[in-house]
Write a protein that holds these residues in place. Structure first.
Motif, mmCIF file in Angstrom:
data_model
loop_
_atom_site.group_PDB
_atom_site.id
_atom_site.type_symbol
_atom_site.label_atom_id
_atom_site.label_comp_id
_atom_site.label_asym_id
_atom_site.label_seq_id
_atom_site.Cartn_x
_atom_site.Cartn_y
_atom_site.Cartn_z
ATOM 1 N N ARG A 1 -2.647 -3.917 -7.131
ATOM 2 C CA ARG A 1 -3.163 -4.193 -5.784
ATOM 3 C C ARG A 1 -3.068 -5.688 -5.521
ATOM 4 O O ARG A 1 -3.283 -6.502 -6.425
ATOM 5 C CB ARG A 1 -4.609 -3.724 -5.671
ATOM 6 N N VAL A 2 -2.725 -6.042 -4.294
ATOM 7 C CA VAL A 2 -2.592 -7.451 -3.932
ATOM 8 C C VAL A 2 -3.365 -7.750 -2.656
ATOM 9 O O VAL A 2 -3.642 -6.853 -1.847
ATOM 10 C CB VAL A 2 -1.103 -7.838 -3.746
ATOM 11 N N ASP A 3 -3.733 -9.019 -2.489
ATOM 12 C CA ASP A 3 -4.455 -9.460 -1.287
ATOM 13 C C ASP A 3 -3.469 -9.779 -0.158
ATOM 14 O O ASP A 3 -3.376 -10.922 0.309
ATOM 15 C CB ASP A 3 -5.315 -10.694 -1.614
ATOM 16 N N HIS A 4 -2.732 -8.782 0.247
ATOM 17 C CA HIS A 4 -1.722 -8.936 1.302
ATOM 18 C C HIS A 4 -1.695 -7.643 2.117
ATOM 19 O O HIS A 4 -2.135 -6.587 1.623
ATOM 20 C CB HIS A 4 -0.352 -9.243 0.694
ATOM 21 N N PRO A 5 -1.191 -7.674 3.322
ATOM 22 C CA PRO A 5 -1.205 -6.467 4.181
ATOM 23 C C PRO A 5 -0.532 -5.257 3.544
ATOM 24 O O PRO A 5 -0.918 -4.123 3.834
ATOM 25 C CB PRO A 5 -0.451 -6.932 5.434
ATOM 26 N N GLU A 6 0.470 -5.477 2.681
ATOM 27 C CA GLU A 6 1.187 -4.337 2.070
ATOM 28 C C GLU A 6 0.353 -3.646 0.991
ATOM 29 O O GLU A 6 0.699 -2.545 0.554
ATOM 30 C CB GLU A 6 2.520 -4.819 1.475
ATOM 31 N N ASN A 7 -0.716 -4.302 0.531
ATOM 32 C CA ASN A 7 -1.687 -3.734 -0.428
ATOM 33 C C ASN A 7 -1.196 -3.634 -1.870
ATOM 34 O O ASN A 7 -1.999 -3.754 -2.792
ATOM 35 C CB ASN A 7 -2.194 -2.364 0.026
ATOM 36 N N TYR A 8 0.087 -3.368 -2.079
ATOM 37 C CA TYR A 8 0.582 -3.194 -3.448
ATOM 38 C C TYR A 8 1.773 -4.110 -3.716
ATOM 39 O O TYR A 8 2.542 -4.445 -2.812
ATOM 40 C CB TYR A 8 0.948 -1.731 -3.715
ATOM 41 N N LEU A 9 1.899 -4.498 -4.966
ATOM 42 C CA LEU A 9 2.832 -5.541 -5.364
ATOM 43 C C LEU A 9 4.278 -5.240 -4.978
ATOM 44 O O LEU A 9 4.963 -6.074 -4.376
ATOM 45 C CB LEU A 9 2.715 -5.767 -6.887
ATOM 46 N N TRP A 10 4.777 -4.056 -5.325
ATOM 47 C CA TRP A 10 6.184 -3.760 -5.072
ATOM 48 C C TRP A 10 6.483 -3.729 -3.567
ATOM 49 O O TRP A 10 7.487 -4.278 -3.123
ATOM 50 C CB TRP A 10 6.587 -2.443 -5.735
ATOM 51 N N SER A 11 5.601 -3.110 -2.812
ATOM 52 C CA SER A 11 5.812 -3.061 -1.356
ATOM 53 C C SER A 11 5.811 -4.456 -0.765
ATOM 54 O O SER A 11 6.620 -4.774 0.118
ATOM 55 C CB SER A 11 4.716 -2.213 -0.694
ATOM 56 N N PHE A 12 4.910 -5.298 -1.254
ATOM 57 C CA PHE A 12 4.850 -6.665 -0.763
ATOM 58 C C PHE A 12 6.143 -7.412 -1.055
ATOM 59 O O PHE A 12 6.712 -8.083 -0.175
ATOM 60 C CB PHE A 12 3.658 -7.390 -1.388
ATOM 61 N N MET A 13 6.641 -7.297 -2.271
ATOM 62 C CA MET A 13 7.849 -8.028 -2.646
ATOM 63 C C MET A 13 9.089 -7.489 -1.931
ATOM 64 O O MET A 13 9.984 -8.253 -1.555
ATOM 65 C CB MET A 13 8.048 -7.984 -4.158
ATOM 66 N N GLU A 14 9.149 -6.188 -1.726
ATOM 67 C CA GLU A 14 10.294 -5.606 -1.021
ATOM 68 C C GLU A 14 10.319 -6.017 0.449
ATOM 69 O O GLU A 14 11.380 -5.965 1.091
ATOM 70 C CB GLU A 14 10.255 -4.081 -1.148
ATOM 71 N N SER A 15 9.175 -6.456 0.977
ATOM 72 C CA SER A 15 9.109 -6.893 2.376
ATOM 73 C C SER A 15 9.544 -8.350 2.560
ATOM 74 O O SER A 15 9.693 -8.815 3.692
ATOM 75 C CB SER A 15 7.680 -6.723 2.910
ATOM 76 N N GLN A 16 9.760 -9.058 1.429
ATOM 77 C CA GLN A 16 10.139 -10.458 1.512
ATOM 78 C C GLN A 16 11.635 -10.599 1.810
ATOM 79 O O GLN A 16 12.438 -9.733 1.453
ATOM 80 C CB GLN A 16 9.797 -11.175 0.193
ATOM 81 N N PRO A 17 12.031 -11.677 2.472
ATOM 82 C CA PRO A 17 13.458 -11.862 2.790
ATOM 83 C C PRO A 17 14.295 -12.110 1.539
ATOM 84 O O PRO A 17 13.795 -12.647 0.545
ATOM 85 C CB PRO A 17 13.442 -13.091 3.697
ATOM 86 N N VAL A 18 15.553 -11.723 1.592
ATOM 87 C CA VAL A 18 16.476 -11.971 0.477
ATOM 88 C C VAL A 18 16.782 -13.464 0.424
ATOM 89 O O VAL A 18 17.167 -14.072 1.423
ATOM 90 C CB VAL A 18 17.771 -11.159 0.649
ATOM 91 N N ALA A 19 16.604 -14.051 -0.756
ATOM 92 C CA ALA A 19 16.853 -15.482 -0.923
ATOM 93 C C ALA A 19 18.289 -15.768 -1.351
ATOM 94 O O ALA A 19 18.800 -16.871 -1.126
ATOM 95 C CB ALA A 19 15.892 -16.060 -1.960
ATOM 96 N N GLY A 20 18.943 -14.801 -1.963
ATOM 97 C CA GLY A 20 20.309 -14.982 -2.442
ATOM 98 C C GLY A 20 20.640 -13.964 -3.513
ATOM 99 O O GLY A 20 19.858 -13.036 -3.785
ATOM 100 N N THR A 21 21.808 -14.099 -4.125
ATOM 101 C CA THR A 21 22.222 -13.205 -5.203
ATOM 102 C C THR A 21 22.532 -14.015 -6.453
ATOM 103 O O THR A 21 22.965 -15.172 -6.370
ATOM 104 C CB THR A 21 23.456 -12.364 -4.814
ATOM 105 N N LEU A 22 22.316 -13.403 -7.596
ATOM 106 C CA LEU A 22 22.525 -14.055 -8.890
ATOM 107 C C LEU A 22 23.215 -13.072 -9.827
ATOM 108 O O LEU A 22 22.812 -11.913 -9.910
ATOM 109 C CB LEU A 22 21.185 -14.496 -9.491
ATOM 110 N N THR A 23 24.243 -13.525 -10.533
ATOM 111 C CA THR A 23 24.927 -12.693 -11.522
ATOM 112 C C THR A 23 24.415 -13.052 -12.913
ATOM 113 O O THR A 23 24.409 -14.228 -13.299
ATOM 114 C CB THR A 23 26.451 -12.898 -11.459
#
Length: 470
Positions: free
Chosen positions: A219-241
């Motif tokens: 659980r996280v203190d953010h509107p998405e409530n849960y960690l994975w949902s919160f992180m998946e809502s963040q913008p893509v910063a780039g790609t890494l190989t």
């Protein structure tokens, strides 16, 4: 950075305080024997019956503690760490199965009640360039039969009473080193099993750097409530190989990861609401292989969610932490070297405590094999005299080139490790890369025999004796 010594065993064990200088001398001798033949049987590495009996007396001596055996190596590890700006303290647990030695007393249960052995949690100091510097902390323990099957009760028990305490103990050992080495940033790195609220809390309390792969959708203190949902809502910063190491029959491969990052505040577990625990603010990095190559199942695609106290303000910061996490696989290779290369599970002793003394010594032998493997890749132009004694590299060169005259200067470390690898079965063909730990420990065993023969034929001739009649 190198092992600047003619005798690695003396450097790693020579300052051990075992209560009697003769015990320390015996420890150095045993380390030299085991290091020269890490894959050999116990009696083979000792050489003869008298030496074998002396070795068993050492391991059976109750006055000698495993921590004392490792103490000198800890000192040299700290010295090597002091020369680095960043060191990763990667940690993991392995089990040592001695079920096939039923006569050994004092063993505990493993995954089933019919499996007997020991558990070992090792913290290895590794550079971001993947050179293992030594062992920071090693915990070995026996799981009592009465504790078997209590996994379902884990939420009701404090961390201090659970095996997960090992992660906190490792973090405390890492923090102690951090205080002694203020010029070196030390980051504790753990896999999914280390995703423990108390570990994050201790890291915050100590101010100790930490990087852990998340296992729980907290659980996280953010509107998405849960960690994975919160992180998946963040913008893509780039790609890494990144390079994914070989696993089982699956060869090593390259994986392209889509990277997101953000600051995140995790809530304490619901099951501990009565303790009044506070939320903890961390940085999170989500790296997913959204388009895995053909032949890779969706469940096998890379999906890492990392939690860290290290600030992640830019895409470059996120890439740095992801590269740090890829160094974690070295601890798995280390445990493989210890079990398969040093054959730690094949050693027979009457008591489990005697095995622990043996493991303390062979743990450093296993580190040396891994060190030789990795430093040859990361510092290929170093002279091989940084690792091998003069008679070893001279014998290696002459045997490889079918000559009796060694060069004036030692060859490079890369050349020497490839030659040792070939002694162990490394083909050295195009596309084979560099020799791995398996062929190197086999090659080291052959090199021991070759260099010993070399010494016999290059010792000064003895003075002639008068053998006339009285």
């Amino acid at each position: 950075m190198s092992l600047e010594t003619q005798n690695w065993a003396e450097q790693e064990f020579g300052n051990a305080d075992l209560g009697d200088y003769r015990r320390t001398k015996r420890l150095v001798q045993l380390a030299g024997q085991r290091g020269s033949q890490p894959h050999a049987s116990f009696s083979q590495s000792c050489g003869d019956d008298a030496e074998t009996k002396a070795a068993y007396r050492f391991y059976e001596n109750e006055s000698i503690q495993p921590t004392a055996i490792l103490s000198s190596h800890h000192e040299t590890t700290r010295t090597r760490m002091s020369q680095e700006s960043i060191v990763l303290a990667v940690q993991d647990t392995t089990q040592l199965d001695y079920t096939h030695h039923p006569a050994t007393k004092g063993l505990g249960v493993l995954q089933t009640e019919k499996q007997n052995g020991l558990l070992m949690h090792t913290t290895l100091a590794v550079t971001p360039g993947r050179v293992p510097l030594g062992i920071i902390d090693q915990q070995t323990w026996i799981r009592p039969a009465k504790d078997f099957g209590k996994k379902h009760q884990r939420k009701k028990r404090p961390t201090s009473e659970k095996e997960s305490q090992k992660w906190l103990t490792s973090l405390e050992a890492t923090h102690k080193l951090q205080q002694e080495l203020p010029q070196t940033r030390i980051v504790s790195v753990g896999d999914r099993e280390a995703d423990i609220y108390d570990l994050f809390a201790l890291s915050e309390q100590l101010g100790q750097s930490l990087l852990v792969r998340a296992a729980w959708d907290r659980r996280v203190d953010h509107p998405e409530n849960y960690l994975w949902s919160f992180m998946e809502s963040q913008p893509v910063a780039g790609t890494l190989t990144v390079t994914v190491p070989r696993k089982g029959k699956q060869p090593a491969r390259q994986a392209e990861l889509t990277v997101r990052f953000s600051r995140v505040t995790i809530r304490p577990p619901r099951s501990r609401a009565s303790e009044g625990l506070k939320p903890i603010t961390l940085w999170a990095i989500l790296a997913c292989e959204e388009h895995p190559p053909e032949g890779i199942k969706p469940t096998e695609a890379i999906s890492w969610l990392l939690l860290t106290r290290e600030p992640v303000n830019t895409f470059q910061d996120a890439c740095e932490k992801l590269q740090w996490y890829t160094c974690r696989w070295l601890i798995e290779i280390y445990h493989k070297v210890l079990k398969d290369g040093c054959r730690a599970e094949e050693r027979q002793f009457e008591e489990a405590e005697n095995i622990m003394r043996y493991l303390a010594l062979d743990s450093v032998v296993g580190w040396r094999v891994l060190y030789l493997t990795m430093i040859g890749r990361q510092m290929p132009d170093l002279p091989c005299s940084a690792i091998l004694e003069a008679h070893e590299w001279q014998a290696l060169y002459c045997f490889t080139h079918k000559t009796s005259i060694p060069p004036d200067k030692p060859p490079s470390l890369r050349q020497a490790t490839r030659w040792i690898g070939k002694l162990g079965g490394f083909m050295g063909r195009k596309g084979d890369g560099e020799p791995g730990a398996t062929v190197l420990w086999r090659g080291l065993q052959r090199l021991y025999d070759i260099s010993e023969t070399w010494l016999i034929f290059h010792l000064p001739s003895p003075e002639p004796r008068n053998v006339g009649k009285d």
